[in-house]
Design an enzyme around this catalytic site. Structure first.
Site, mmCIF file in Angstrom:
data_model
loop_
_atom_site.group_PDB
_atom_site.id
_atom_site.type_symbol
_atom_site.label_atom_id
_atom_site.label_comp_id
_atom_site.label_asym_id
_atom_site.label_seq_id
_atom_site.Cartn_x
_atom_site.Cartn_y
_atom_site.Cartn_z
ATOM 1 N N THR A 15 2.492 -9.896 1.258
ATOM 2 C CA THR A 15 1.238 -9.149 1.440
ATOM 3 C C THR A 15 1.066 -8.086 0.355
ATOM 4 O OG1 THR A 15 2.318 -7.587 2.948
ATOM 5 C CG2 THR A 15 1.183 -9.461 3.949
ATOM 6 N N ALA A 74 10.740 2.537 8.036
ATOM 7 C CA ALA A 74 9.350 2.764 8.431
ATOM 8 C C ALA A 74 9.116 2.157 9.800
ATOM 9 C CB ALA A 74 8.410 2.126 7.412
ATOM 10 N N ASN A 129 8.647 -9.285 -1.724
ATOM 11 C CA ASN A 129 8.510 -10.751 -1.861
ATOM 12 C C ASN A 129 7.051 -11.148 -2.114
ATOM 13 O OD1 ASN A 129 7.328 -10.369 0.596
ATOM 14 N ND2 ASN A 129 8.509 -11.921 1.693
ATOM 15 N N LYS A 157 25.302 1.089 4.208
ATOM 16 C CA LYS A 157 26.701 1.362 4.586
ATOM 17 C C LYS A 157 27.621 1.112 3.392
ATOM 18 C CE LYS A 157 30.005 -0.476 7.980
ATOM 19 N NZ LYS A 157 30.443 -1.819 7.536
ATOM 20 N N LYS A 206 11.206 -11.347 11.254
ATOM 21 C CA LYS A 206 12.427 -11.398 10.427
ATOM 22 C C LYS A 206 12.608 -10.148 9.573
ATOM 23 C CE LYS A 206 13.613 -15.440 8.550
ATOM 24 N NZ LYS A 206 13.391 -16.747 7.872
ATOM 25 N N ASP A 247 13.011 -11.401 -1.006
ATOM 26 C CA ASP A 247 12.708 -11.280 0.417
ATOM 27 C C ASP A 247 13.909 -10.635 1.104
ATOM 28 O OD1 ASP A 247 12.299 -11.608 3.114
ATOM 29 O OD2 ASP A 247 11.903 -13.768 3.019
ATOM 30 N N TYR A 254 5.216 -7.679 15.939
ATOM 31 C CA TYR A 254 5.347 -6.465 15.125
ATOM 32 C C TYR A 254 6.017 -5.360 15.941
ATOM 33 C CZ TYR A 254 3.810 -2.720 11.895
ATOM 34 O OH TYR A 254 3.737 -1.662 11.011
ATOM 35 N N ARG A 268 -7.997 -4.491 8.640
ATOM 36 C CA ARG A 268 -8.002 -3.198 9.326
ATOM 37 C C ARG A 268 -9.411 -2.627 9.334
ATOM 38 N NH1 ARG A 268 -3.072 -1.988 6.403
ATOM 39 N NH2 ARG A 268 -1.356 -1.744 7.843
ATOM 40 N N PHE A 327 0.839 -1.216 0.000
ATOM 41 C CA PHE A 327 0.000 0.000 0.000
ATOM 42 C C PHE A 327 0.871 1.262 0.000
ATOM 43 C CE2 PHE A 327 -2.234 2.707 3.422
ATOM 44 C CZ PHE A 327 -2.788 3.554 2.490
HETATM 45 N N1 UDP Z 1 -11.529 -2.687 14.568
HETATM 46 C C1 UDP Z 1 -12.920 -2.826 14.610
HETATM 47 N N2 UDP Z 1 -13.514 -3.605 13.648
HETATM 48 C C2 UDP Z 1 -12.819 -4.221 12.650
HETATM 49 C C3 UDP Z 1 -11.427 -4.057 12.599
HETATM 50 C C4 UDP Z 1 -10.815 -3.284 13.584
HETATM 51 O O1 UDP Z 1 -13.582 -2.283 15.492
HETATM 52 O O2 UDP Z 1 -13.466 -4.920 11.820
HETATM 53 C C5 UDP Z 1 -10.890 -1.845 15.594
HETATM 54 C C6 UDP Z 1 -9.665 -2.478 16.247
HETATM 55 O O3 UDP Z 1 -10.050 -3.259 17.357
HETATM 56 C C7 UDP Z 1 -8.872 -1.247 16.645
HETATM 57 C C8 UDP Z 1 -9.225 -0.221 15.578
HETATM 58 O O4 UDP Z 1 -10.417 -0.677 14.966
HETATM 59 O O5 UDP Z 1 -9.299 -0.757 17.899
HETATM 60 C C9 UDP Z 1 -8.156 -0.069 14.501
HETATM 61 O O6 UDP Z 1 -7.806 -1.359 14.093
HETATM 62 P P1 UDP Z 1 -6.864 -1.649 12.855
HETATM 63 O O7 UDP Z 1 -6.815 -3.120 12.690
HETATM 64 O O8 UDP Z 1 -7.323 -0.841 11.691
HETATM 65 O O9 UDP Z 1 -5.423 -1.101 13.233
HETATM 66 P P2 UDP Z 1 -4.639 -0.810 14.601
HETATM 67 O O10 UDP Z 1 -4.735 0.647 14.776
HETATM 68 O O11 UDP Z 1 -5.288 -1.552 15.756
HETATM 69 O O12 UDP Z 1 -3.268 -1.295 14.335
#
Ligand code: UDP
Length: 311
Positions: free
Chosen positions: A36, A115, A33, A106, A92, A57, A146, A187, A12
Protein backbone atom coordinates in the site's frame (compact mmCIF):
# COMPACT_ATOMS: atom_id res chain seq x y z
CA UNK A 1 25.37 8.25 14.15
CA UNK A 2 22.30 6.44 15.58
CA UNK A 3 20.60 3.96 13.28
CA UNK A 4 16.84 3.52 13.02
CA UNK A 5 14.79 0.96 11.06
CA UNK A 6 11.38 2.23 9.91
CA UNK A 7 8.95 -0.33 8.49
CA UNK A 8 6.15 0.93 6.27
CA UNK A 9 8.65 3.60 5.20
CA UNK A 10 6.93 4.33 1.88
CA UNK A 11 3.52 4.76 3.50
CA UNK A 12 1.77 7.91 4.66
CA UNK A 13 3.00 8.02 8.26
CA UNK A 14 6.19 5.99 7.66
CA UNK A 15 7.47 8.44 5.05
CA UNK A 16 6.95 11.39 7.39
CA UNK A 17 8.86 9.46 10.07
CA UNK A 18 11.75 8.92 7.65
CA UNK A 19 11.87 12.71 7.08
CA UNK A 20 11.74 13.36 10.83
CA UNK A 21 14.61 11.01 11.70
CA UNK A 22 16.78 12.19 8.78
CA UNK A 23 16.14 15.74 10.03
CA UNK A 24 17.19 14.74 13.56
CA UNK A 25 20.51 13.41 12.22
CA UNK A 26 19.87 9.65 12.19
CA UNK A 27 20.89 7.01 9.69
CA UNK A 28 17.50 5.75 8.46
CA UNK A 29 16.86 2.30 7.04
CA UNK A 30 13.44 2.29 5.40
CA UNK A 31 11.68 -1.01 4.71
CA UNK A 32 8.46 -1.58 2.75
CA UNK A 33 6.93 -4.25 0.52
CA UNK A 34 5.05 -1.50 -1.38
CA UNK A 35 1.70 -3.27 -0.96
CA UNK A 36 0.00 0.00 0.00
CA UNK A 37 3.07 2.26 0.20
CA UNK A 38 4.48 4.23 -2.71
CA UNK A 39 8.13 5.06 -3.45
CA UNK A 40 7.03 8.56 -4.52
CA UNK A 41 6.67 9.36 -0.81
CA UNK A 42 10.38 8.81 -0.13
CA UNK A 43 12.12 9.26 -3.48
CA UNK A 44 13.46 12.66 -2.33
CA UNK A 45 15.47 10.75 0.31
CA UNK A 46 17.22 8.36 -2.08
CA UNK A 47 20.17 10.72 -2.86
CA UNK A 48 20.80 11.13 0.90
CA UNK A 49 23.72 8.91 2.05
CA UNK A 50 22.03 8.60 5.47
CA UNK A 51 19.03 6.87 3.91
CA UNK A 52 18.79 3.27 2.70
CA UNK A 53 15.76 1.42 1.41
CA UNK A 54 15.00 -2.31 1.56
CA UNK A 55 12.11 -3.65 -0.51
CA UNK A 56 11.02 -6.39 1.89
CA UNK A 57 7.91 -7.90 3.49
CA UNK A 58 8.43 -7.91 7.27
CA UNK A 59 6.06 -10.88 7.64
CA UNK A 60 9.08 -12.88 6.43
CA UNK A 61 12.35 -13.09 8.41
CA UNK A 62 13.93 -9.63 8.65
CA UNK A 63 17.67 -9.27 8.24
CA UNK A 64 19.39 -5.91 8.71
CA UNK A 65 23.19 -5.83 8.74
CA UNK A 66 24.96 -3.71 11.38
CA UNK A 67 23.75 -2.13 14.57
CA UNK A 68 20.30 -0.74 15.25
CA UNK A 69 19.36 1.68 18.00
CA UNK A 70 15.66 1.99 17.24
CA UNK A 71 12.94 0.16 15.32
CA UNK A 72 9.62 1.77 14.39
CA UNK A 73 7.05 -0.73 13.12
CA UNK A 74 4.59 1.12 10.89
CA UNK A 75 4.01 -1.47 8.16
CA UNK A 76 0.35 -2.44 7.71
CA UNK A 77 -2.61 -1.78 5.48
CA UNK A 78 -4.46 0.77 7.61
CA UNK A 79 -7.59 1.97 5.89
CA UNK A 80 -10.81 -0.06 6.19
CA UNK A 81 -10.95 -0.53 2.39
CA UNK A 82 -7.34 -1.75 2.31
CA UNK A 83 -7.70 -4.31 5.04
CA UNK A 84 -10.97 -5.57 3.57
CA UNK A 85 -9.06 -6.18 0.31
CA UNK A 86 -5.99 -7.64 2.04
CA UNK A 87 -7.23 -9.42 5.17
CA UNK A 88 -4.51 -12.10 5.34
CA UNK A 89 -1.60 -9.70 4.74
CA UNK A 90 -3.07 -7.40 7.40
CA UNK A 91 -3.20 -10.24 9.93
CA UNK A 92 0.32 -11.38 9.02
CA UNK A 93 2.06 -8.02 9.23
CA UNK A 94 0.51 -7.25 12.61
CA UNK A 95 1.30 -10.67 14.06
CA UNK A 96 4.19 -12.42 12.23
CA UNK A 97 5.72 -9.08 11.19
CA UNK A 98 5.65 -7.76 14.74
CA UNK A 99 7.14 -11.03 16.01
CA UNK A 100 10.02 -10.78 13.52
CA UNK A 101 10.73 -7.17 14.47
CA UNK A 102 10.62 -7.91 18.20
CA UNK A 103 13.13 -10.70 17.56
CA UNK A 104 15.31 -8.25 15.65
CA UNK A 105 15.02 -5.69 18.48
CA UNK A 106 16.09 -8.35 20.98
CA UNK A 107 19.05 -9.47 18.85
CA UNK A 108 20.24 -5.89 18.19
CA UNK A 109 19.41 -4.61 21.70
CA UNK A 110 17.34 -1.94 19.99
CA UNK A 111 14.34 -0.08 21.40
CA UNK A 112 11.17 -0.79 19.42
CA UNK A 113 8.02 1.30 19.03
CA UNK A 114 5.00 -0.38 17.48
CA UNK A 115 2.13 1.46 15.81
CA UNK A 116 -1.12 0.41 17.41
CA UNK A 117 -4.46 2.04 16.77
CA UNK A 118 -7.70 3.35 18.20
CA UNK A 119 -9.23 0.29 16.48
CA UNK A 120 -8.17 -1.73 19.54
CA UNK A 121 -11.13 0.01 21.22
CA UNK A 122 -13.47 -1.27 18.47
CA UNK A 123 -16.91 0.39 18.54
CA UNK A 124 -16.20 1.96 21.93
CA UNK A 125 -18.67 1.90 24.81
CA UNK A 126 -16.50 4.32 26.83
CA UNK A 127 -16.13 7.88 25.57
CA UNK A 128 -13.63 9.48 25.19
CA UNK A 129 -11.31 6.48 25.04
CA UNK A 130 -8.73 6.16 27.80
CA UNK A 131 -5.86 3.67 27.62
CA UNK A 132 -7.49 1.70 30.46
CA UNK A 133 -10.54 0.86 28.31
CA UNK A 134 -10.28 -2.69 26.94
CA UNK A 135 -12.46 -2.15 23.93
CA UNK A 136 -15.47 -3.61 22.14
CA UNK A 137 -14.16 -5.53 19.13
CA UNK A 138 -15.93 -8.07 16.91
CA UNK A 139 -13.17 -10.62 16.15
CA UNK A 140 -15.00 -12.16 13.17
CA UNK A 141 -16.32 -8.94 11.59
CA UNK A 142 -14.66 -7.30 8.57
CA UNK A 143 -12.55 -5.05 10.81
CA UNK A 144 -11.48 -7.99 12.98
CA UNK A 145 -8.44 -8.71 10.78
CA UNK A 146 -6.96 -5.31 11.61
CA UNK A 147 -8.27 -4.90 15.14
CA UNK A 148 -7.23 -8.34 16.35
CA UNK A 149 -3.83 -8.18 14.60
CA UNK A 150 -3.17 -4.92 16.43
CA UNK A 151 -4.41 -6.33 19.74
CA UNK A 152 -2.13 -9.35 19.29
CA UNK A 153 0.67 -6.92 18.41
CA UNK A 154 0.22 -5.14 21.73
CA UNK A 155 0.15 -8.46 23.61
CA UNK A 156 3.32 -9.86 22.04
CA UNK A 157 5.10 -6.52 22.41
CA UNK A 158 4.29 -6.49 26.13
CA UNK A 159 5.41 -10.13 26.42
CA UNK A 160 8.81 -9.33 24.85
CA UNK A 161 9.08 -6.43 27.28
CA UNK A 162 8.27 -8.41 30.42
CA UNK A 163 9.78 -11.79 29.44
CA UNK A 164 12.84 -10.74 27.39
CA UNK A 165 13.40 -7.24 28.80
CA UNK A 166 13.19 -5.62 25.35
CA UNK A 167 12.64 -1.86 25.50
CA UNK A 168 9.22 -1.43 23.93
CA UNK A 169 6.83 1.45 23.27
CA UNK A 170 3.20 1.19 22.11
CA UNK A 171 1.41 4.11 20.50
CA UNK A 172 -2.35 4.04 19.86
CA UNK A 173 -2.88 6.23 16.84
CA UNK A 174 -6.26 7.88 16.22
CA UNK A 175 -7.44 9.13 12.79
CA UNK A 176 -4.57 11.03 11.19
CA UNK A 177 -4.45 13.04 7.97
CA UNK A 178 -2.08 15.10 5.87
CA UNK A 179 -0.03 15.13 2.68
CA UNK A 180 0.92 11.69 1.25
CA UNK A 181 -2.38 10.07 2.15
CA UNK A 182 -3.61 8.12 -0.83
CA UNK A 183 -6.46 9.76 -2.66
CA UNK A 184 -7.97 6.30 -3.27
CA UNK A 185 -7.51 4.72 0.18
CA UNK A 186 -11.25 4.94 0.86
CA UNK A 187 -10.88 6.94 4.06
CA UNK A 188 -13.33 9.73 4.61
CA UNK A 189 -10.90 12.62 4.20
CA UNK A 190 -9.36 11.71 0.82
CA UNK A 191 -12.78 10.47 -0.35
CA UNK A 192 -14.49 13.79 0.48
CA UNK A 193 -11.67 15.98 -0.86
CA UNK A 194 -11.38 13.91 -4.07
CA UNK A 195 -15.16 14.04 -4.61
CA UNK A 196 -15.29 17.80 -3.94
CA UNK A 197 -12.42 18.49 -6.37
CA UNK A 198 -14.10 16.40 -9.08
CA UNK A 199 -17.42 18.19 -8.51
CA UNK A 200 -19.08 14.98 -7.29
CA UNK A 201 -21.39 14.63 -4.29
CA UNK A 202 -19.78 13.64 -1.00
CA UNK A 203 -20.67 10.11 0.13
CA UNK A 204 -21.47 10.09 3.86
CA UNK A 205 -21.99 6.59 5.24
CA UNK A 206 -24.99 5.88 7.46
CA UNK A 207 -26.71 9.08 8.59
CA UNK A 208 -23.36 10.85 9.01
CA UNK A 209 -23.90 11.30 12.76
CA UNK A 210 -20.91 9.12 13.68
CA UNK A 211 -17.91 11.05 14.98
CA UNK A 212 -14.15 11.04 14.44
CA UNK A 213 -11.31 13.24 15.73
CA UNK A 214 -8.66 14.10 13.14
CA UNK A 215 -4.98 14.70 13.96
CA UNK A 216 -2.58 16.42 11.56
CA UNK A 217 0.40 14.25 10.68
CA UNK A 218 3.14 16.60 11.99
CA UNK A 219 1.53 16.48 15.45
CA UNK A 220 1.41 12.69 15.31
CA UNK A 221 5.08 12.46 14.28
CA UNK A 222 6.02 14.74 17.16
CA UNK A 223 4.10 12.46 19.57
CA UNK A 224 5.76 9.33 18.17
CA UNK A 225 9.21 10.86 18.62
CA UNK A 226 8.48 11.94 22.18
CA UNK A 227 7.11 8.51 23.11
CA UNK A 228 10.12 6.73 21.61
CA UNK A 229 12.47 8.92 23.67
CA UNK A 230 10.44 8.42 26.87
CA UNK A 231 10.82 5.50 29.28
CA UNK A 232 7.10 4.59 29.26
CA UNK A 233 6.27 1.04 28.11
CA UNK A 234 2.46 1.09 28.50
CA UNK A 235 0.23 2.11 25.56
CA UNK A 236 -0.26 5.84 24.96
CA UNK A 237 -3.07 7.44 22.93
CA UNK A 238 -1.92 10.03 20.43
CA UNK A 239 -4.56 11.97 18.51
CA UNK A 240 -6.43 15.22 18.36
CA UNK A 241 -9.45 15.30 20.70
CA UNK A 242 -11.31 17.84 18.51
CA UNK A 243 -14.31 15.61 17.65
CA UNK A 244 -16.80 16.20 14.81
CA UNK A 245 -19.54 14.30 13.05
CA UNK A 246 -19.00 13.09 9.50
CA UNK A 247 -21.80 15.46 8.40
CA UNK A 248 -19.98 18.46 9.92
CA UNK A 249 -16.75 17.27 8.37
CA UNK A 250 -18.39 17.07 4.93
CA UNK A 251 -19.70 20.64 5.31
CA UNK A 252 -16.18 21.81 6.21
CA UNK A 253 -14.74 20.18 3.08
CA UNK A 254 -17.46 21.76 0.90
CA UNK A 255 -16.68 25.18 2.36
CA UNK A 256 -12.93 24.73 2.08
CA UNK A 257 -13.01 23.61 -1.57
CA UNK A 258 -15.87 25.89 -2.62
CA UNK A 259 -17.45 22.88 -4.33
CA UNK A 260 -21.12 23.11 -5.28
CA UNK A 261 -21.70 19.45 -4.39
CA UNK A 262 -23.88 18.16 -1.57
CA UNK A 263 -23.75 15.31 0.91
CA UNK A 264 -25.42 12.08 -0.17
CA UNK A 265 -25.92 9.01 2.02
CA UNK A 266 -24.67 5.44 1.50
CA UNK A 267 -25.09 2.39 3.75
CA UNK A 268 -23.01 2.32 6.91
CA UNK A 269 -20.23 -0.31 6.73
CA UNK A 270 -20.50 -3.21 9.20
CA UNK A 271 -19.11 -2.49 12.69
CA UNK A 272 -18.29 1.13 11.80
CA UNK A 273 -17.50 2.80 15.18
CA UNK A 274 -20.20 5.32 16.16
CA UNK A 275 -17.86 7.63 18.05
CA UNK A 276 -14.16 8.13 18.53
CA UNK A 277 -12.17 10.66 20.52
CA UNK A 278 -8.89 10.11 22.33
CA UNK A 279 -8.39 10.95 25.97
CA UNK A 280 -4.85 12.35 25.74
CA UNK A 281 -4.24 13.00 29.46
CA UNK A 282 -1.41 10.43 29.49
CA UNK A 283 0.38 11.90 26.45
CA UNK A 284 0.11 15.35 28.06
CA UNK A 285 1.36 14.23 31.47
CA UNK A 286 4.04 11.72 30.42
CA UNK A 287 5.30 13.18 27.13
CA UNK A 288 4.38 16.85 27.51
CA UNK A 289 2.63 16.40 24.15
CA UNK A 290 -0.53 17.87 22.72
CA UNK A 291 -1.58 18.68 19.15
CA UNK A 292 -0.74 22.13 17.79
CA UNK A 293 -2.28 22.15 14.30
CA UNK A 294 -6.01 22.86 14.17
CA UNK A 295 -8.25 21.36 11.52
CA UNK A 296 -8.60 24.54 9.45
CA UNK A 297 -4.82 24.81 9.12
CA UNK A 298 -4.23 21.09 8.58
CA UNK A 299 -6.99 20.77 5.98
CA UNK A 300 -5.56 23.69 3.96
CA UNK A 301 -2.15 21.99 3.80
CA UNK A 302 -3.73 18.66 2.88
CA UNK A 303 -5.95 20.20 0.21
CA UNK A 304 -2.90 21.81 -1.48
CA UNK A 305 -1.25 18.38 -1.60
CA UNK A 306 -4.29 16.71 -3.19
CA UNK A 307 -4.67 19.60 -5.66
CA UNK A 308 -1.05 19.11 -6.72
CA UNK A 309 -1.79 15.40 -7.35
CA UNK A 310 -4.87 16.07 -9.43
CA UNK A 311 -3.47 18.98 -11.49
N1 UDP B 1 -16.97 7.52 5.72
C1 UDP B 1 -17.93 8.21 4.98
N2 UDP B 1 -17.74 8.34 3.63
C2 UDP B 1 -16.65 7.83 2.98
C3 UDP B 1 -15.68 7.16 3.72
C4 UDP B 1 -15.87 7.01 5.10
O1 UDP B 1 -18.93 8.68 5.53
O2 UDP B 1 -16.58 8.00 1.73
C5 UDP B 1 -17.17 7.39 7.17
C6 UDP B 1 -16.95 5.98 7.71
O3 UDP B 1 -18.15 5.24 7.64
C7 UDP B 1 -16.52 6.27 9.14
C8 UDP B 1 -15.80 7.61 9.04
O4 UDP B 1 -16.20 8.19 7.81
O5 UDP B 1 -17.65 6.43 9.98
C9 UDP B 1 -14.28 7.48 9.03
O6 UDP B 1 -13.96 6.47 8.11
P1 UDP B 1 -12.48 6.15 7.65
O7 UDP B 1 -12.57 5.11 6.61
O8 UDP B 1 -11.79 7.42 7.30
O9 UDP B 1 -11.73 5.57 8.93
P2 UDP B 1 -12.17 4.84 10.28
O10 UDP B 1 -12.12 5.90 11.30
O11 UDP B 1 -13.57 4.27 10.14
O12 UDP B 1 -11.16 3.78 10.46
Amino acid sequence: MKRVLITGAAGFIGSHLCDKFIGEGYHVIGMDNLLTGNLRNIEHLFPNPNFEFYHHDVSKFVHVPGELDYILHFASPASPIDYLKMPIQTLKVGSLGTHNLLGLAKAKKARILVASTSEVYGDPLVHPQTEEYWGNVNPVGPRGVYDEAKRFQEAITMAYHTFHGVETRIIRIFNTYGPRMRLDDGRVLPAFIGQALRGEDLTAFGDGSQTRSFCYVSDLVDGIYKLLMSDYAQPVNVGNPDEITINQFGEEILKLTGAKSKLIYKPLPIDDPKQRRPDISKAKAILGWEPKVNRAEGLKLTLSYFQSLIN
